[in-house]
Design an enzyme around this catalytic site. Structure first.
Site, PDB file in Angstrom:
ATOM      1  N   ASP A 154      -9.265   0.141   1.477  1.00 20.56           N
ATOM      2  CA  ASP A 154      -8.322  -0.281   2.514  1.00 20.56           C
ATOM      3  C   ASP A 154      -8.927   0.089   3.874  1.00 20.56           C
ATOM      4  OD1 ASP A 154      -5.927  -1.214   3.602  1.00 20.56           O
ATOM      5  OD2 ASP A 154      -5.077   0.804   3.615  1.00 20.56           O
ATOM      6  N   THR A 180      -4.801   6.314  -0.088  1.00 24.45           N
ATOM      7  CA  THR A 180      -6.063   7.053  -0.167  1.00 24.45           C
ATOM      8  C   THR A 180      -6.005   8.116  -1.259  1.00 24.45           C
ATOM      9  OG1 THR A 180      -6.300   6.764   2.205  1.00 24.45           O
ATOM     10  CG2 THR A 180      -7.714   8.418   1.170  1.00 24.45           C
ATOM     11  N   GLU A 216     -10.686   3.718   3.086  1.00 22.31           N
ATOM     12  CA  GLU A 216      -9.715   4.448   2.277  1.00 22.31           C
ATOM     13  C   GLU A 216     -10.019   4.110   0.825  1.00 22.31           C
ATOM     14  OE1 GLU A 216      -5.666   3.834   3.707  1.00 22.31           O
ATOM     15  OE2 GLU A 216      -5.995   5.405   5.212  1.00 22.31           O
ATOM     16  N   GLN A 240      -4.741   1.741  14.804  1.00 22.33           N
ATOM     17  CA  GLN A 240      -3.574   2.211  14.046  1.00 22.33           C
ATOM     18  C   GLN A 240      -2.779   3.268  14.826  1.00 22.33           C
ATOM     19  OE1 GLN A 240      -4.797   3.798  10.237  1.00 22.33           O
ATOM     20  NE2 GLN A 240      -2.736   4.440   9.678  1.00 22.33           N
ATOM     21  N   THR A 273      -9.161  -5.973   3.338  1.00 27.16           N
ATOM     22  CA  THR A 273      -8.935  -5.031   2.239  1.00 27.16           C
ATOM     23  C   THR A 273      -9.797  -5.522   1.088  1.00 27.16           C
ATOM     24  OG1 THR A 273      -6.644  -4.733   2.957  1.00 27.16           O
ATOM     25  CG2 THR A 273      -7.194  -4.008   0.725  1.00 27.16           C
ATOM     26  N   GLU A 293     -10.136  12.272   7.063  1.00 25.54           N
ATOM     27  CA  GLU A 293      -9.950  13.612   6.495  1.00 25.54           C
ATOM     28  C   GLU A 293     -11.263  14.401   6.467  1.00 25.54           C
ATOM     29  OE1 GLU A 293      -7.366  14.044   2.798  1.00 25.54           O
ATOM     30  OE2 GLU A 293      -7.706  11.887   2.902  1.00 25.54           O
ATOM     31  N   ARG A 320      -0.175  15.743  13.485  1.00 29.42           N
ATOM     32  CA  ARG A 320       1.049  16.395  13.968  1.00 29.42           C
ATOM     33  C   ARG A 320       0.958  17.889  13.671  1.00 29.42           C
ATOM     34  NH1 ARG A 320       2.644  11.615  11.192  1.00 29.42           N
ATOM     35  NH2 ARG A 320       2.783  12.814   9.262  1.00 29.42           N
ATOM     36  N   TYR A 334       1.139   5.690  -0.527  1.00 30.85           N
ATOM     37  CA  TYR A 334       0.674   6.857   0.247  1.00 30.85           C
ATOM     38  C   TYR A 334       0.868   8.055  -0.676  1.00 30.85           C
ATOM     39  CZ  TYR A 334       0.511   9.387   4.830  1.00 30.85           C
ATOM     40  OH  TYR A 334       0.198  10.159   5.930  1.00 30.85           O
ATOM     41  N   ARG A 356      -8.822   3.361  12.868  1.00 32.15           N
ATOM     42  CA  ARG A 356      -7.904   4.466  13.185  1.00 32.15           C
ATOM     43  C   ARG A 356      -7.409   4.422  14.624  1.00 32.15           C
ATOM     44  NH1 ARG A 356      -6.402   5.712   8.224  1.00 32.15           N
ATOM     45  NH2 ARG A 356      -8.148   6.364   6.913  1.00 32.15           N
ATOM     46  N   LYS A 381      -5.077  -2.305   9.848  1.00 37.22           N
ATOM     47  CA  LYS A 381      -5.339  -2.463   8.427  1.00 37.22           C
ATOM     48  C   LYS A 381      -5.564  -3.917   8.019  1.00 37.22           C
ATOM     49  CE  LYS A 381      -3.939   1.819   7.094  1.00 37.22           C
ATOM     50  NZ  LYS A 381      -4.633   2.682   6.128  1.00 37.22           N
ATOM     51  N   HIS A 408      -3.863  13.985   0.659  1.00 41.07           N
ATOM     52  CA  HIS A 408      -4.158  13.087   1.781  1.00 41.07           C
ATOM     53  C   HIS A 408      -3.041  13.121   2.822  1.00 41.07           C
ATOM     54  CE1 HIS A 408      -5.317   9.506   4.037  1.00 41.07           C
ATOM     55  NE2 HIS A 408      -4.145   8.964   3.773  1.00 41.07           N
ATOM     56  N   ASP A 437       0.849  -1.177   0.000  1.00 41.99           N
ATOM     57  CA  ASP A 437       0.000   0.000   0.000  1.00 41.99           C
ATOM     58  C   ASP A 437       0.893   1.238   0.000  1.00 41.99           C
ATOM     59  OD1 ASP A 437      -2.444   1.284   0.002  1.00 41.99           O
ATOM     60  OD2 ASP A 437      -2.553   1.395   2.176  1.00 41.99           O
ATOM     61  N   GLU A 484      -9.139   3.769  -2.767  1.00 43.95           N
ATOM     62  CA  GLU A 484      -7.855   3.625  -3.439  1.00 43.95           C
ATOM     63  C   GLU A 484      -8.011   2.954  -4.796  1.00 43.95           C
ATOM     64  OE1 GLU A 484      -4.664   2.110  -1.097  1.00 43.95           O
ATOM     65  OE2 GLU A 484      -5.447   2.931   0.787  1.00 43.95           O
ATOM     66  N   TYR A 502       1.236   2.105  15.623  1.00 42.65           N
ATOM     67  CA  TYR A 502       2.039   2.292  14.403  1.00 42.65           C
ATOM     68  C   TYR A 502       3.469   2.793  14.638  1.00 42.65           C
ATOM     69  CZ  TYR A 502       2.045   7.375  13.741  1.00 42.65           C
ATOM     70  OH  TYR A 502       2.286   8.714  13.850  1.00 42.65           O
TER      71      TYR A 502
END
Lengths: 418, 418
Positions: free
Chosen positions: A233, A346, A199, A240, A257, A360, A142, A128, A237, A253, A133, A126, A201, A244
């Site tokens: 996907d 995503t 997600e 994760q 899928t 998002e 962050r 990114y 959250r 995840k 996104h 997968d 994708e 992570y």
């Protein structure tokens, strides 16, 4: 009475599309199918009935899964696609095939077809690849730091996912259990995920394998890529967020899928090729696509929740292309196997209605989204059904459709005592 | 002249061990083998010659790979293991099998055997289960922060790796190319890895599959785990350092993962069971192993570089056990497939000569290690050969050996123009 398919010019599954899948009827054996309008051509059956050079590939076409055809390489894909197109666009051949029962309807209530996972997944990666996104997620998680990590504009970030839990569209998705930790808690709790997300994708399916130690450059991508599917996907959250660091997503995840039952041949997307977004940083030669083949793809995705439109993510906005991802994935000498699946990450565009996940859309769960019927969502609720669809321009004002991927959330199961 | 194997009490591959592998001779077909001393029993051949209830499993035993036997489940594994043990410990049967050519020598220069990847790998997961390793790596990379991330003592951290590049012991490892960024550089450079490392690990091989949506608790681990192999998770530290934020390791690991040619049955390790280290934090019920079956394993690893001893990592020091890893891996409902491989992560003990990777031994490349012959290493050089071996107590003062995993570093290849 025999029904001969009638496919009009604006049909999303006309002769310019011809995606591959695997179907069965009445619990019978699995067969490779080619979607045509609302019908499915039984490819192995047709190949056995009709004369032509395709007969050399009879064994591949009669397989119960796409992998042997995928492994045969681009010249065979081209030959088979041309043969199928010629059969379906010749009225006499079309009638003959329909008369032999080799063009069943997809939605015949008297004889329902089952669509299966169309290929055996080898490794699942997968990526990114959407700047919109990645930057939005960075701002949410962050807020004090730069939205993108320093490496983001230099390489397509990716990681391996669980191939064994890739399931076909329509498979129910059971809400996963796992560890999550509240921001103010001293220790993690355990229970069903409370932040279950999607997600949206696009997945790329490898046909031709490559040997260990030999990178596959961007110019060779067309020889290795068999086709494209839609992919959801599913993401927990809360699991994760806790797990992570420092080695990346895992149980958040790996529970499911979903992929579409139809794989669109790469050749069907020639009319959707477009330039990727301008590159803001110079790229190393193995990733530098300025002046080369255009690998951007103008796919218009749509995300539906319980039949209502949530968003419309534009795939053309993706920063990294499939050719760059393939080149990166193999630049260290990693080999490709038939059935390798790599997904885009995503798909999100710059606009508020172009986002491909609830994380998002709701700004990390802060702002509920309101559906056209007035209901609201932060994350997915039990019973919710999510469907991704997409179409792409096919030249001359025509469009082709990508097979949908859908899944309904089932409540978490009570765990057995260990 | 027929050579009948003589296996003494202190042989590491005696009747208490009996690991499985896949071999071929003279380019012939692949056969399942059981190692006995310095010989290999042709399992399918023996099963066809000898009478007994094992005859029901003839198809599994004559397969070219272990997966069908692995999928058959624990009762079949127990039955086959008992039959093989009875054959090899009965002098008449042993002579009969040797006379039929079903017990070739492993090292007969006149008829060399080739050992193959013993099972098809489904999904590959790598854990991070040594507290000593994780804490040392934390201190090296994040000296200003706590050595362990806050989740480390609450769950066995893991991530998916590339199954398609798992290779059998003896396969050369080509130094990978990739992006790396010097600490003071504005942009990344590209070239062969300059910080190529090993990770001495133990791999667990799943036999019995499990359905999607049904967690496998610790009490069921013995029913699902077929056996154990040694594993070298080759790592390009410079690639890894630049790529791993925020989604974890990718190209720094995916170019090759070597496994031993022999899979030791879990039952052979009953004498090596031991209590894992005391748990410093209370565990959630699905991971709480206090008072249950002891899943610590007293395996004594040895890391050799060009035949010289680098270190002796103790597997008994691992904080997280295979049963906990299996329970965690599936607690979200992820299914297991026959051939799933999960590795322990680098095995490191508390002492300076118990570390399982050069990153730790050299403190991030700062302090070279000196080999007995006086040569020094920071990371691996072209031509270096790394071998991992291990032995385990088997009760009554006896020991069993785990099959070695070895690999030689080949120079980076000049990339073809893309």
């Amino acid at each position: 009475m025999i029904e001969v398919p009638t496919v009009t010019e604006d049909d999303l599954f006309g002769p310019d599309n011809l995606p591959y899948g695997v179907f069965s009827a009445d619990g019978g054996p699995r067969r490779i199918g080619v979607r045509y309008g609302n019908h499915v051509l039984d490819l192995g059956g047709a190949a056995a009935v009709l004369d032509g050079p395709h007969r050399r590939h009879a064994a591949l076409l009669a397989a119960p899964v796409l992998n042997p055809l995928m492994a045969a390489g681009r010249p065979v894909w081209t030959e088979v696609r041309a043969a199928v197109r010629s059969w379906l666009t010749d009225p006499g051949t079309l009638r003959l095939l329909a008369g032999r029962g080799l063009l069943p309807r997809l939605d015949d209530p008297g004889r329902p077809l089952t669509l299966h996972l169309p290929f055996e997944v080898a490794d699942y990666v997968d990526f990114y690849a959407s700047e919109h996104h990645a930057a939005t997620v960075g701002r949410i998680f962050r807020p004090e730091a730069e939205p993108l990590t320093p490496n983001w504009k230099h390489l397509p970030i990716g990681y391996h996912g669980r191939a064994g839990t890739v399931v076909v569209s329509g498979t129910p998705v059971i809400r996963p259990h796992g560890q999550h930790r509240a921001p103010d808690a001293a220790a993690p709790g355990f229970g069903p995920s409370r932040r279950l997300d999607i997600e949206a994708e696009v997945g790329f399916v490898v046909g031709t394998p490559s040997p260990l130690g030999e990178p596959v450059g961007m110019a060779a991508a067309r020889d290795h890529l068999f086709g494209v599917c839609l992919l959801n996907d599913w993401s927990a959250r809360d699991l994760q967020a806790w797990e992570y660091r420092p080695l990346g997503p895992f149980l958040g995840k790996s529970f499911a899928t979903s992929v579409s039952a139809w794989v669109t041949p790469l050749d069907a997307l020639d009319g959707a090729r477009t330039a990727p977004p301008p590159r803001s940083h110079p790229l190393l030669p193995y990733l530098d696509d300025t002046g080369g083949e255009e690998w951007g793809l103008d796919l218009r995705l749509e995300v539906l929740l319980n039949g209502q439109r949530l968003s419309g993510p534009p795939f053309a906005a993706m920063y990294w292309t499939a050719a760059q991802q393939l080149a990166h994935l193999t630049v260290n000498g990693a080999s490709l196997r038939t059935g390798d699946l790599f997904a885009s990450g995503t798909v999100s565009g710059p606009g508020p209605h172009e986002r491909g996940c609830l994380l998002e859309m709701t700004w990390g769960g802060r702002d509920p989204v309101r559906l056209p019927d007035g209901t609201e969502r932060v994350f997915l609720e039990d019973g919710d059904e999510v469907t991704l669809t997409a179409w792409a321009p096919a030249g001359a004002g025509r469009r082709i459709g990508l097979g949908e991927v859908t899944g309904r959330v089932e409540p978490a199961r009570t765990p057995r005592s260990s």
